[in-house]
Design a protein around this motif. Sequence first.
Motif, PDB file in Angstrom:
ATOM      1  N   MET A  91       0.839  -1.176   0.000  1.00 57.32           N
ATOM      2  CA  MET A  91       0.000   0.000   0.000  1.00 57.32           C
ATOM      3  C   MET A  91       0.885   1.241   0.000  1.00 57.32           C
ATOM      4  N   GLY A  92       1.887   1.318   0.851  1.00 54.14           N
ATOM      5  CA  GLY A  92       2.846   2.408   0.823  1.00 54.14           C
ATOM      6  C   GLY A  92       2.379   3.701   1.455  1.00 54.14           C
ATOM      7  N   GLU A  93       1.095   3.951   1.556  1.00 50.37           N
ATOM      8  CA  GLU A  93       0.587   5.184   2.142  1.00 50.37           C
ATOM      9  C   GLU A  93       0.367   4.994   3.641  1.00 50.37           C
ATOM     10  N   THR A  94       0.350   6.102   4.355  1.00 47.06           N
ATOM     11  CA  THR A  94       0.134   6.057   5.789  1.00 47.06           C
ATOM     12  C   THR A  94      -1.302   5.630   6.092  1.00 47.06           C
ATOM     13  N   VAL A  95      -1.449   4.704   7.036  1.00 44.43           N
ATOM     14  CA  VAL A  95      -2.750   4.238   7.505  1.00 44.43           C
ATOM     15  C   VAL A  95      -2.949   4.796   8.908  1.00 44.43           C
ATOM     16  N   ARG A  96      -4.116   5.401   9.134  1.00 41.33           N
ATOM     17  CA  ARG A  96      -4.366   6.014  10.437  1.00 41.33           C
ATOM     18  C   ARG A  96      -5.815   5.784  10.844  1.00 41.33           C
ATOM     19  N   VAL A  97      -6.021   5.262  12.061  1.00 38.51           N
ATOM     20  CA  VAL A  97      -7.351   5.157  12.656  1.00 38.51           C
ATOM     21  C   VAL A  97      -7.517   6.378  13.545  1.00 38.51           C
ATOM     22  N   ARG A  98      -8.645   7.064  13.384  1.00 30.67           N
ATOM     23  CA  ARG A  98      -8.887   8.286  14.156  1.00 30.67           C
ATOM     24  C   ARG A  98     -10.369   8.420  14.456  1.00 30.67           C
ATOM     25  N   PRO A  99     -10.716   9.304  15.403  1.00 27.62           N
ATOM     26  CA  PRO A  99     -12.138   9.517  15.698  1.00 27.62           C
ATOM     27  C   PRO A  99     -12.888  10.052  14.476  1.00 27.62           C
ATOM     28  N   LEU A 100     -14.129   9.661  14.346  1.00 26.16           N
ATOM     29  CA  LEU A 100     -15.010  10.154  13.296  1.00 26.16           C
ATOM     30  C   LEU A 100     -15.268  11.633  13.530  1.00 26.16           C
ATOM     31  N   ALA A 101     -15.116  12.453  12.491  1.00 29.06           N
ATOM     32  CA  ALA A 101     -15.304  13.905  12.594  1.00 29.06           C
ATOM     33  C   ALA A 101     -16.467  14.343  11.700  1.00 29.06           C
ATOM     34  N   ASP A 102     -16.980  15.534  11.949  1.00 26.35           N
ATOM     35  CA  ASP A 102     -18.106  16.054  11.166  1.00 26.35           C
ATOM     36  C   ASP A 102     -17.822  16.052   9.669  1.00 26.35           C
ATOM     37  N   GLY A 103     -16.606  16.341   9.275  1.00 29.94           N
ATOM     38  CA  GLY A 103     -16.258  16.394   7.859  1.00 29.94           C
ATOM     39  C   GLY A 103     -16.177  15.037   7.171  1.00 29.94           C
ATOM     40  N   ASP A 104     -16.343  13.943   7.913  1.00 29.89           N
ATOM     41  CA  ASP A 104     -16.249  12.587   7.360  1.00 29.89           C
ATOM     42  C   ASP A 104     -17.573  12.036   6.844  1.00 29.89           C
TER      43      ASP A 104
END
Length: 179
Positions: free
Chosen positions: A1-14
């Motif tokens: 995949m090569g790209e950064t994977v990040r789990v984060r809180p759900l935000a209004d913009g999502d």
Amino acid sequence: MGETVRVRPLADGDWDAVVALERDAYTGLGLSEGRAALQSRAAASPDTCFVVDVGSRTAGYALALPYPFRRYPDLARAEDTATASGPGNLHLHDIVVAPGLRRRGLARALLRHLAGTARARGDERISLVAVGGTAPFWSARGFTPHPGVVPVGAYGTDAVYMSRPVPSLAPVPSLREVS
């Protein structure tokens, strides 16, 4: 995949991305809930809802909320934030990864993060309703079916209520980036 994977809180913009992912995953099963219902579930427990990003793209999400063991959300109505239960059982209502990004460990990253969150909350179990023939997928991840807990018809004829204990072997993971 090569790209950064990040789990984060759900935000209004999502929400546009989450609604599109949910619609694509569940419309064919007749289970798509729409934005208002999804937002009501996240509002009931914002600290237990997450997205996974691959680079700058929202690649998936998980919506979970405290629910009494052997109970589950009614797909025909929005969630009432006043009725959210305390720790004990965290119900994984929805987990979706974009089709082109599946089989890369993103669902596993979301589930691992959710388990850490459940552990930190003091939950003993994580439950879910497996739909669309996914019970074997969840069984492979330690979830066991509970006969006699029959989801409402809106979950489909092959729906299975399942749960697993919250793992306690590892320390609570923090949000982290994995390259």
